[in-house]
Design a protein around this motif. Structure first.
Motif, PDB file in Angstrom:
ATOM      1  N   ALA A  70      38.893  69.240  14.553  1.00 32.93           N
ATOM      2  CA  ALA A  70      39.442  69.142  15.911  1.00 32.93           C
ATOM      3  C   ALA A  70      39.057  70.364  16.741  1.00 32.93           C
ATOM      4  O   ALA A  70      38.732  70.237  17.924  1.00 32.93           O
ATOM      5  CB  ALA A  70      40.959  68.991  15.856  1.00 32.93           C
ATOM      6  N   TYR A  71      39.079  71.531  16.123  1.00 36.18           N
ATOM      7  CA  TYR A  71      38.682  72.756  16.825  1.00 36.18           C
ATOM      8  C   TYR A  71      37.229  72.659  17.299  1.00 36.18           C
ATOM      9  O   TYR A  71      36.917  72.931  18.451  1.00 36.18           O
ATOM     10  CB  TYR A  71      38.857  73.965  15.903  1.00 36.18           C
ATOM     11  CG  TYR A  71      38.258  75.225  16.455  1.00 36.18           C
ATOM     12  CD1 TYR A  71      38.894  75.936  17.468  1.00 36.18           C
ATOM     13  CD2 TYR A  71      37.040  75.710  15.974  1.00 36.18           C
ATOM     14  CE1 TYR A  71      38.336  77.097  17.991  1.00 36.18           C
ATOM     15  CE2 TYR A  71      36.479  76.865  16.493  1.00 36.18           C
ATOM     16  CZ  TYR A  71      37.133  77.554  17.491  1.00 36.18           C
ATOM     17  OH  TYR A  71      36.567  78.689  18.009  1.00 36.18           O
ATOM     18  N   LEU A  72      36.342  72.256  16.402  1.00 28.95           N
ATOM     19  CA  LEU A  72      34.932  72.125  16.771  1.00 28.95           C
ATOM     20  C   LEU A  72      34.731  71.043  17.827  1.00 28.95           C
ATOM     21  O   LEU A  72      33.950  71.221  18.761  1.00 28.95           O
ATOM     22  CB  LEU A  72      34.085  71.828  15.534  1.00 28.95           C
ATOM     23  CG  LEU A  72      33.966  72.968  14.527  1.00 28.95           C
ATOM     24  CD1 LEU A  72      33.240  72.496  13.271  1.00 28.95           C
ATOM     25  CD2 LEU A  72      33.275  74.162  15.136  1.00 28.95           C
ATOM     26  N   ASP A  73      35.420  69.920  17.675  1.00 27.01           N
ATOM     27  CA  ASP A  73      35.297  68.832  18.654  1.00 27.01           C
ATOM     28  C   ASP A  73      35.740  69.260  20.051  1.00 27.01           C
ATOM     29  O   ASP A  73      35.190  68.790  21.046  1.00 27.01           O
ATOM     30  CB  ASP A  73      36.120  67.613  18.213  1.00 27.01           C
ATOM     31  CG  ASP A  73      35.462  66.844  17.079  1.00 27.01           C
ATOM     32  OD1 ASP A  73      34.254  67.057  16.825  1.00 27.01           O
ATOM     33  OD2 ASP A  73      36.161  66.037  16.435  1.00 27.01           O
ATOM     34  N   GLN A  74      36.706  70.135  20.139  1.00 24.30           N
ATOM     35  CA  GLN A  74      37.218  70.556  21.443  1.00 24.30           C
ATOM     36  C   GLN A  74      36.470  71.749  22.037  1.00 24.30           C
ATOM     37  O   GLN A  74      36.504  71.955  23.234  1.00 24.30           O
ATOM     38  CB  GLN A  74      38.705  70.909  21.337  1.00 24.30           C
ATOM     39  CG  GLN A  74      39.581  69.708  21.148  1.00 24.30           C
ATOM     40  CD  GLN A  74      41.041  70.067  21.197  1.00 24.30           C
ATOM     41  OE1 GLN A  74      41.429  71.111  21.715  1.00 24.30           O
ATOM     42  NE2 GLN A  74      41.886  69.198  20.671  1.00 24.30           N
ATOM     43  N   THR A  75      35.796  72.531  21.202  1.00 23.88           N
ATOM     44  CA  THR A  75      35.210  73.763  21.719  1.00 23.88           C
ATOM     45  C   THR A  75      33.681  73.786  21.709  1.00 23.88           C
ATOM     46  O   THR A  75      33.068  74.196  22.683  1.00 23.88           O
ATOM     47  CB  THR A  75      35.710  74.977  20.918  1.00 23.88           C
ATOM     48  OG1 THR A  75      35.393  74.787  19.536  1.00 23.88           O
ATOM     49  CG2 THR A  75      37.209  75.165  21.086  1.00 23.88           C
ATOM     50  N   VAL A  76      33.069  73.345  20.623  1.00 23.12           N
ATOM     51  CA  VAL A  76      31.627  73.525  20.446  1.00 23.12           C
ATOM     52  C   VAL A  76      30.831  72.234  20.624  1.00 23.12           C
ATOM     53  O   VAL A  76      29.776  72.230  21.267  1.00 23.12           O
ATOM     54  CB  VAL A  76      31.335  74.115  19.039  1.00 23.12           C
ATOM     55  CG1 VAL A  76      29.848  74.271  18.801  1.00 23.12           C
ATOM     56  CG2 VAL A  76      32.050  75.442  18.876  1.00 23.12           C
ATOM     57  N   LEU A 101      27.213  71.557  22.517  1.00 23.80           N
ATOM     58  CA  LEU A 101      26.114  71.405  21.562  1.00 23.80           C
ATOM     59  C   LEU A 101      25.387  70.080  21.774  1.00 23.80           C
ATOM     60  O   LEU A 101      24.149  70.031  21.750  1.00 23.80           O
ATOM     61  CB  LEU A 101      26.641  71.514  20.132  1.00 23.80           C
ATOM     62  CG  LEU A 101      25.621  71.578  19.012  1.00 23.80           C
ATOM     63  CD1 LEU A 101      24.673  72.749  19.196  1.00 23.80           C
ATOM     64  CD2 LEU A 101      26.332  71.673  17.673  1.00 23.80           C
ATOM     65  N   LEU A 102      26.126  69.003  22.004  1.00 20.75           N
ATOM     66  CA  LEU A 102      25.498  67.700  22.263  1.00 20.75           C
ATOM     67  C   LEU A 102      24.683  67.712  23.555  1.00 20.75           C
ATOM     68  O   LEU A 102      23.582  67.164  23.607  1.00 20.75           O
ATOM     69  CB  LEU A 102      26.554  66.599  22.311  1.00 20.75           C
ATOM     70  CG  LEU A 102      27.203  66.240  20.973  1.00 20.75           C
ATOM     71  CD1 LEU A 102      28.309  65.213  21.175  1.00 20.75           C
ATOM     72  CD2 LEU A 102      26.172  65.730  19.989  1.00 20.75           C
ATOM     73  N   GLN A 159      43.789  77.890  17.680  1.00 21.73           N
ATOM     74  CA  GLN A 159      43.802  78.514  16.366  1.00 21.73           C
ATOM     75  C   GLN A 159      44.587  77.701  15.350  1.00 21.73           C
ATOM     76  O   GLN A 159      44.339  77.810  14.154  1.00 21.73           O
ATOM     77  CB  GLN A 159      44.362  79.933  16.456  1.00 21.73           C
ATOM     78  CG  GLN A 159      43.433  80.880  17.185  1.00 21.73           C
ATOM     79  CD  GLN A 159      44.031  82.258  17.383  1.00 21.73           C
ATOM     80  OE1 GLN A 159      45.223  82.463  17.168  1.00 21.73           O
ATOM     81  NE2 GLN A 159      43.205  83.191  17.802  1.00 21.73           N
ATOM     82  N   SER A 160      45.484  76.866  15.811  1.00 23.18           N
ATOM     83  CA  SER A 160      46.297  76.077  14.887  1.00 23.18           C
ATOM     84  C   SER A 160      45.687  74.710  14.583  1.00 23.18           C
ATOM     85  O   SER A 160      46.202  73.989  13.746  1.00 23.18           O
ATOM     86  CB  SER A 160      47.707  75.905  15.451  1.00 23.18           C
ATOM     87  OG  SER A 160      47.676  75.128  16.631  1.00 23.18           O
TER      88      SER A 160
END
Length: 94
Positions: free
Chosen positions: A52-58, A62-63, A46-47
């Motif tokens: 960075a959030y998208l790169d680590q989670t989605v 997605l790729l 959340q911080s």
């Protein structure tokens, strides 16, 4: 000391003793540590800045989904990709 006062003394001692006992078993400790780790990870995510959030989670999932989509080339790619993402969601691992 009256008889009623004597009855209260052991109860107080038992309460103090039970508060100082260690957790019942190692599994409870492990579960508590796992819960703490999950809470810390959630706070860390959340911080993060948006990218960075998208790169680590989605993005990783997605790729993978888009690579599989290109190989399949289904007639309804959006629905196919949505199904792929739901099916391969690492948060729903059972």
């Amino acid at each position: 000391m009256s008889e009623n006062e004597n009855k209260d003394v052991p109860q107080v001692a038992e309460t103090v003793t039970s508060e100082n006992q260690p957790p019942v078993n190692q599994r409870e400790i492990s579960d508590a540590e796992k819960d703490l780790e999950q809470a810390q990870q959630k706070l860390n995510l959340q911080s993060l800045p948006i990218r960075a959030y998208l790169d680590q989670t989605v993005v990783p999932l997605l790729l993978e989904g888009m690579s599989a989509l290109v190989k399949e080339r289904p007639p309804n790619p959006v629905e196919w990709l949505a199904t792929y993402l739901l099916k391969h969601n690492p948060q729903n691992a059972t």
